[in-house]
Design an enzyme around this catalytic site. Sequence first.
Site, PDB file in Angstrom:
ATOM      1  N   LYS A 202       0.822  -1.221   0.000  1.00  0.00           N
ATOM      2  CA  LYS A 202       0.000   0.000   0.000  1.00  0.00           C
ATOM      3  C   LYS A 202       0.853   1.267   0.000  1.00  0.00           C
ATOM      4  CE  LYS A 202      -4.314  -2.105   1.168  1.00  0.00           C
ATOM      5  NZ  LYS A 202      -5.292  -2.512   2.171  1.00  0.00           N
ATOM      6  N   ARG A 238      -3.014 -10.185   4.955  1.00  0.00           N
ATOM      7  CA  ARG A 238      -3.460 -10.265   3.548  1.00  0.00           C
ATOM      8  C   ARG A 238      -2.345  -9.709   2.679  1.00  0.00           C
ATOM      9  NH1 ARG A 238      -5.954  -7.155  -0.297  1.00  0.00           N
ATOM     10  NH2 ARG A 238      -7.539  -8.188  -1.536  1.00  0.00           N
TER      11      ARG A 238
HETATM   12  N1  HH2 Z   1      -7.291  -4.223   0.844  1.00  0.00           N
HETATM   13  C1  HH2 Z   1      -7.647  -4.260  -0.451  1.00  0.00           C
HETATM   14  C2  HH2 Z   1      -8.713  -5.066  -0.873  1.00  0.00           C
HETATM   15  N2  HH2 Z   1      -9.385  -5.841  -0.013  1.00  0.00           N
HETATM   16  N3  HH2 Z   1      -9.690  -6.653   2.181  1.00  0.00           N
HETATM   17  C3  HH2 Z   1      -9.344  -6.654   3.479  1.00  0.00           C
HETATM   18  N4  HH2 Z   1      -9.987  -7.455   4.350  1.00  0.00           N
HETATM   19  N5  HH2 Z   1      -8.327  -5.869   3.942  1.00  0.00           N
HETATM   20  C4  HH2 Z   1      -7.613  -5.039   3.131  1.00  0.00           C
HETATM   21  O1  HH2 Z   1      -6.721  -4.332   3.619  1.00  0.00           O
HETATM   22  C5  HH2 Z   1      -7.958  -5.018   1.745  1.00  0.00           C
HETATM   23  C6  HH2 Z   1      -9.026  -5.846   1.297  1.00  0.00           C
HETATM   24  C7  HH2 Z   1      -6.890  -3.426  -1.438  1.00  0.00           C
HETATM   25  O2  HH2 Z   1      -5.810  -4.147  -1.954  1.00  0.00           O
HETATM   26  P1  HH2 Z   1      -5.839  -4.928  -3.338  1.00  0.00           P
HETATM   27  O3  HH2 Z   1      -6.880  -5.995  -3.329  1.00  0.00           O
HETATM   28  O4  HH2 Z   1      -4.475  -5.399  -3.681  1.00  0.00           O
HETATM   29  O5  HH2 Z   1      -6.171  -3.795  -4.396  1.00  0.00           O
HETATM   30  P2  HH2 Z   1      -7.499  -3.393  -5.192  1.00  0.00           P
HETATM   31  O6  HH2 Z   1      -8.551  -3.055  -4.207  1.00  0.00           O
HETATM   32  O7  HH2 Z   1      -7.043  -2.206  -6.010  1.00  0.00           O
HETATM   33  O8  HH2 Z   1      -7.900  -4.574  -6.031  1.00  0.00           O
END
Ligand code: HH2
Length: 257
Positions: A202, A238
């Site tokens: 992040k 995660r």
């Molecule tokens: N962060 C993201 C998405 N889902 N779920 C939980 N429980 N906790 C988190 O911190 C979290 C999440 C964002 O990261 P990412 O999935 O890599 O990116 P994007 O939302 O752009 O797909």
Amino acid sequence: MGVVNVTPDSFSDGGVHLDPDVAAAAARQMLEDGATIVDVGGESTRPGAEPVALDEELRRVLPVLERLEGLPVSIDTAKAEVARRALALGAELVNDVTALRSDPEMAAAVAERDAYVCLMHMQGEPRTMQIAPAYDDVVSDVAAFLDARVAFAVEAGIDEERILLDPGIGFGKTMEQNFELIRRLPELVALGRPIVVGFSRKSSLGRVLGIPDAKTGPLSASVAAAVAAYERGATMLRVHDVREHVEALTVAAAVAG
Ligand code: HH2
């Protein structure tokens, strides 16, 4: 928890896993590398992201879920229909970044299958959440929110033992607030449910290294944040880079004894 984003626009790996065979192979590799579960998602929630229609989200995730049947899978969605279809294909956990606030059917979808659910804190919504995040006290406010969402979930028929909680790193928080949430994680652990932390890649991890407009942070910084969260009581991390995190956390666990 290994992250498998089946999206064109996720903040750190958009477009990498759009082919279902590639996504399923990446998920299998994460499990082989030591992930306990893989989190499959078809909608980016990065700052500024626009919502994705139900049909498009299903089109992205179903072929991947079909290829992963029989393996430990979490579905990252705020839509009850996506959750229902994923649970029917064997997913065990629903990761709802809106903590059951977005779809009025979501709590029932989780309860009727007796699935695990991760309830995450978010201030505002992805399109606008980073504009001016504001709290009285970020940790107390997040704790109060999560406590209220547990009460809501239990009232809706979800077994409390099935609930995990997540402070929502980067979801309507400044860099300082993200780090304060990790520093004071024991205050969230005190809520009595397992804590999930998603700091992997992040932007705060790039900003703290001196890049003011960073969109992502490097692996080394992600690992440091994960270890810091683990040492303060996080149960599940995660992450996008599973092998490196498993190695680091194995060492951290050996030190903890
Ligand atoms: N962060 C993201 C998405 N889902 N779920 C939980 N429980 N906790 C988190 O911190 C979290 C999440 C964002 O990261 P990412 O999935 O890599 O990116 P994007 O939302 O752009 O797909």
